[in-house]
Scaffold this active site. Structure first.
Site, PDB file in Angstrom:
ATOM      1  N   ARG A 120       0.814  -1.230   0.000  1.00  0.00           N
ATOM      2  CA  ARG A 120       0.000   0.000   0.000  1.00  0.00           C
ATOM      3  C   ARG A 120       0.845   1.276   0.000  1.00  0.00           C
ATOM      4  O   ARG A 120       0.351   2.346   0.354  1.00  0.00           O
ATOM      5  CB  ARG A 120      -0.996   0.009   1.156  1.00  0.00           C
ATOM      6  CG  ARG A 120      -1.988  -1.157   1.098  1.00  0.00           C
ATOM      7  CD  ARG A 120      -3.086  -1.007   2.134  1.00  0.00           C
ATOM      8  NE  ARG A 120      -4.063  -2.078   1.980  1.00  0.00           N
ATOM      9  CZ  ARG A 120      -4.014  -3.230   2.610  1.00  0.00           C
ATOM     10  NH1 ARG A 120      -3.023  -3.475   3.455  1.00  0.00           N
ATOM     11  NH2 ARG A 120      -4.945  -4.140   2.418  1.00  0.00           N
ATOM     12  N   LYS A 142       3.061  10.817 -12.061  1.00  0.00           N
ATOM     13  CA  LYS A 142       2.214   9.945 -12.877  1.00  0.00           C
ATOM     14  C   LYS A 142       2.908   8.601 -13.044  1.00  0.00           C
ATOM     15  O   LYS A 142       4.025   8.540 -13.551  1.00  0.00           O
ATOM     16  CB  LYS A 142       1.965  10.565 -14.257  1.00  0.00           C
ATOM     17  CG  LYS A 142       0.838  11.571 -14.313  1.00  0.00           C
ATOM     18  CD  LYS A 142       0.557  11.932 -15.768  1.00  0.00           C
ATOM     19  CE  LYS A 142      -0.622  12.831 -15.914  1.00  0.00           C
ATOM     20  NZ  LYS A 142      -0.916  13.137 -17.343  1.00  0.00           N
ATOM     21  N   GLU A 184       9.048  16.387 -26.055  1.00  0.00           N
ATOM     22  CA  GLU A 184       8.456  16.892 -24.813  1.00  0.00           C
ATOM     23  C   GLU A 184       9.024  18.262 -24.449  1.00  0.00           C
ATOM     24  O   GLU A 184       8.326  19.110 -23.891  1.00  0.00           O
ATOM     25  CB  GLU A 184       8.677  15.894 -23.675  1.00  0.00           C
ATOM     26  CG  GLU A 184       7.972  14.550 -23.856  1.00  0.00           C
ATOM     27  CD  GLU A 184       6.473  14.613 -23.596  1.00  0.00           C
ATOM     28  OE1 GLU A 184       5.937  15.716 -23.348  1.00  0.00           O
ATOM     29  OE2 GLU A 184       5.829  13.551 -23.647  1.00  0.00           O
ATOM     30  N   LYS A 226       7.320  22.208 -15.432  1.00  0.00           N
ATOM     31  CA  LYS A 226       6.549  21.040 -14.988  1.00  0.00           C
ATOM     32  C   LYS A 226       6.249  21.121 -13.493  1.00  0.00           C
ATOM     33  O   LYS A 226       5.128  20.833 -13.057  1.00  0.00           O
ATOM     34  CB  LYS A 226       7.339  19.759 -15.297  1.00  0.00           C
ATOM     35  CG  LYS A 226       6.637  18.446 -14.901  1.00  0.00           C
ATOM     36  CD  LYS A 226       5.530  18.077 -15.851  1.00  0.00           C
ATOM     37  CE  LYS A 226       4.896  16.720 -15.537  1.00  0.00           C
ATOM     38  NZ  LYS A 226       5.654  15.591 -16.078  1.00  0.00           N
ATOM     39  N   GLU A 236      -4.377  16.465 -12.148  1.00  0.00           N
ATOM     40  CA  GLU A 236      -4.842  16.756 -13.502  1.00  0.00           C
ATOM     41  C   GLU A 236      -6.341  17.044 -13.557  1.00  0.00           C
ATOM     42  O   GLU A 236      -7.072  16.492 -14.371  1.00  0.00           O
ATOM     43  CB  GLU A 236      -4.482  15.594 -14.442  1.00  0.00           C
ATOM     44  CG  GLU A 236      -4.411  16.000 -15.907  1.00  0.00           C
ATOM     45  CD  GLU A 236      -3.856  14.900 -16.788  1.00  0.00           C
ATOM     46  OE1 GLU A 236      -4.611  14.376 -17.614  1.00  0.00           O
ATOM     47  OE2 GLU A 236      -2.656  14.580 -16.635  1.00  0.00           O
ATOM     48  N   ARG A 240      -3.009  21.045 -15.465  1.00  0.00           N
ATOM     49  CA  ARG A 240      -2.067  19.975 -15.809  1.00  0.00           C
ATOM     50  C   ARG A 240      -2.471  19.251 -17.090  1.00  0.00           C
ATOM     51  O   ARG A 240      -1.628  18.655 -17.776  1.00  0.00           O
ATOM     52  CB  ARG A 240      -1.929  18.983 -14.651  1.00  0.00           C
ATOM     53  CG  ARG A 240      -0.830  17.952 -14.900  1.00  0.00           C
ATOM     54  CD  ARG A 240      -0.468  17.145 -13.665  1.00  0.00           C
ATOM     55  NE  ARG A 240       0.589  16.188 -13.984  1.00  0.00           N
ATOM     56  CZ  ARG A 240       1.172  15.382 -13.107  1.00  0.00           C
ATOM     57  NH1 ARG A 240       0.803  15.422 -11.828  1.00  0.00           N
ATOM     58  NH2 ARG A 240       2.125  14.551 -13.488  1.00  0.00           N
ATOM     59  N   ASN A 244      -0.821  17.478 -21.847  1.00  0.00           N
ATOM     60  CA  ASN A 244      -1.175  16.385 -22.750  1.00  0.00           C
ATOM     61  C   ASN A 244      -1.258  16.831 -24.212  1.00  0.00           C
ATOM     62  O   ASN A 244      -1.781  16.082 -25.049  1.00  0.00           O
ATOM     63  CB  ASN A 244      -2.512  15.772 -22.326  1.00  0.00           C
ATOM     64  CG  ASN A 244      -2.420  15.027 -21.015  1.00  0.00           C
ATOM     65  OD1 ASN A 244      -1.554  14.186 -20.832  1.00  0.00           O
ATOM     66  ND2 ASN A 244      -3.292  15.357 -20.083  1.00  0.00           N
ATOM     67  N   HIS A 247      -0.890  14.301 -27.034  1.00  0.00           N
ATOM     68  CA  HIS A 247      -0.907  12.949 -26.491  1.00  0.00           C
ATOM     69  C   HIS A 247      -2.144  12.154 -26.902  1.00  0.00           C
ATOM     70  O   HIS A 247      -2.076  10.925 -27.005  1.00  0.00           O
ATOM     71  CB  HIS A 247      -0.795  12.994 -24.965  1.00  0.00           C
ATOM     72  CG  HIS A 247       0.584  13.310 -24.486  1.00  0.00           C
ATOM     73  ND1 HIS A 247       1.244  14.477 -24.829  1.00  0.00           N
ATOM     74  CD2 HIS A 247       1.450  12.622 -23.694  1.00  0.00           C
ATOM     75  CE1 HIS A 247       2.446  14.481 -24.263  1.00  0.00           C
ATOM     76  NE2 HIS A 247       2.588  13.365 -23.578  1.00  0.00           N
ATOM     77  N   HIS A 251      -0.979   8.900 -28.466  1.00  0.00           N
ATOM     78  CA  HIS A 251      -1.260   7.613 -27.827  1.00  0.00           C
ATOM     79  C   HIS A 251      -1.995   6.678 -28.784  1.00  0.00           C
ATOM     80  O   HIS A 251      -1.806   5.455 -28.730  1.00  0.00           O
ATOM     81  CB  HIS A 251      -2.091   7.814 -26.561  1.00  0.00           C
ATOM     82  CG  HIS A 251      -1.296   8.362 -25.412  1.00  0.00           C
ATOM     83  ND1 HIS A 251      -1.870   8.750 -24.226  1.00  0.00           N
ATOM     84  CD2 HIS A 251       0.040   8.587 -25.270  1.00  0.00           C
ATOM     85  CE1 HIS A 251      -0.936   9.194 -23.401  1.00  0.00           C
ATOM     86  NE2 HIS A 251       0.233   9.093 -24.019  1.00  0.00           N
ATOM     87  N   HIS A 264       7.774   7.140 -27.871  1.00  0.00           N
ATOM     88  CA  HIS A 264       6.749   8.026 -27.325  1.00  0.00           C
ATOM     89  C   HIS A 264       6.874   9.440 -27.895  1.00  0.00           C
ATOM     90  O   HIS A 264       5.890  10.025 -28.356  1.00  0.00           O
ATOM     91  CB  HIS A 264       6.855   8.056 -25.800  1.00  0.00           C
ATOM     92  CG  HIS A 264       5.885   8.994 -25.151  1.00  0.00           C
ATOM     93  ND1 HIS A 264       4.526   8.776 -25.160  1.00  0.00           N
ATOM     94  CD2 HIS A 264       6.075  10.176 -24.493  1.00  0.00           C
ATOM     95  CE1 HIS A 264       3.918   9.769 -24.512  1.00  0.00           C
ATOM     96  NE2 HIS A 264       4.828  10.613 -24.111  1.00  0.00           N
TER      97      HIS A 264
END
Length: 361
Positions: A120, A142, A184, A226, A236, A240, A244, A247, A251, A264
């Site tokens: 946990r 993330k 990026e 960032k 997000e 934030r 993306n 993306h 993606h 990527h």
């Protein structure tokens, strides 16, 4: 040495940027003598950095175990994640252990998600070795693995204990990986900082040549941007989401083409061009700014068109499974000027497919 703080109250942490940090025990504070750690890396990076990092930790009496994973985006999945849990359990690691991610975005995401999940939640440290990881994926918490139906669909927001950016890693980075990271970097200029975008237009050749002064400034500026966004919107819910840019389209390329076939950053570069053309079609971005984005991406060695074998229709199933879809409505990040972006809703499928066509050879 540069130090940047990601301000998140009691979970705040530092990003340290300099050369030679992997050989400095102070880089791994607050680990101390008697602590245990699990070092997670891949086969490629193990040959380059594993012994160096192990030696640094062991010479200050930190017990280190290791797990070496296969190399590639196609291995960022639940099956490989289980190898980390198995190594932790076989070596009797408890809640007081610290996971150390030695690698690029794949290793960072896998290790972070393992740290968020194991018993946990245990501590973890990011040692990003690629430009993409140094400027983006190692910062902000993330963590995720891919599913065959979508990228980063299984994960958690979980912040590291620290991020240690050793600039010497870039000297061993293949040029294609370097260019992938520059996607990026360019993204930050497009969405957040027009002056930085202009700086990139002037200094992109120095970054490709890994000029140490230019690269140190570039990484520091990206991390500053960032860190500011993450501090304002950790999970997000608002600003934030702007990170993306490209993306949603990118993606789709990664999932359709098979993870790892397009890097990527390569997919995100093509995705940013598709987002720019979407904005152009909506009269939200000028032709001049579209041209500037395209030119800079090309100079960075990045693609500005999608895969030839992908039709516009093939993007849609992936796009509609995107995490930014809410109540069946797609939200898309679009640039409105160099240095500014906004989130748009209510876009038609025809607009999306037309933008894809605009970016086909």
């Amino acid at each position: 040495m540069e130090k940047i703080t990601v301000t998140l109250g009691k979970r705040s942490y530092q990003i340290t940027i300099a050369s030679g940090l992997f050989e400095d025990p102070l880089s791994f504070l607050p680990l101390k003598a008697g602590n245990t750690a699990m070092l997670v890396t891949n086969k490629t990076l193990a040959r380059l950095y594993l012994n160096k990092v192990r030696h640094t930790l062991e010479r200050v009496d930190i017990h280190v175990d290791q797990v070496i994973l296969p190399d590639g985006e196609q291995y960022k999945n639940l099956s490989v994640l289980e190898q980390i849990f198995t190594a932790l359990l076989e070596n009797s690691h408890g809640r007081d252990t610290t996971l150390i991610a030695l690698g690029g975005g794949v290793i960072g995401d896998l290790t972070g998600f393992a740290a968020a999940s194991y018993q946990r939640g245990v501590r973890f440290i990011q040692l990003p070795t690629t430009l993409l990881a140094q400027v983006d994926s190692s910062v902000g918490g993330k963590t995720a693995v891919n599913h065959q139906l979508g990228k980063n669909m299984i994960g958690a927001f979980y912040q590291p204990l620290s991020v240690v950016v050793d600039l010497t890693c870039l000297q061993t980075l293949p040029i294609r990986e370097l260019s992938s990271g520059l996607a990026e970097v360019i993204k930050y200029g497009i969405i957040l900082d027009a002056e930085f975008f202009v700086w990139l237009e002037t200094h992109i050749n120095e970054l490709i040549d890994i000029n140490p002064v230019a690269m140190a400034y570039c990484i520091r500026r990206c991390c500053e941007l960032k860190a500011g966004v993450v501090a304002a919107d950790e999970t997000e819910q608002g600003v934030r989401s702007l990170l993306n840019l490209g993306h949603t389209y990118g993606h789709a390329i990664e999932a359709e083409m098979g993870y790892g076939n397009w890097l990527h950053g390569e997919a995100i570069a093509a995705g940013m061009m598709m987002a720019a053309h979407t904005a152009l079609r909506l009269n939200q971005l000028s032709k001049l700014d579209v041209s500037r984005i395209r030119t800079l991406l090309i100079r960075a060695g990045l693609p500005v068109t999608g895969p030839k074998i992908m039709t516009p229709d093939s993007y849609l199933p992936h796009i509609m499974r995107d995490k930014k879809v809410l109540a069946g409505e797609l939200r898309l990040v679009l640039p409105t000027a160099i240095g500014h972006a906004e989130i748009y809703t209510g876009l038609t499928k025809e607009t999306i497919m037309s933008a894809v066509l605009d970016c086909q050879d």
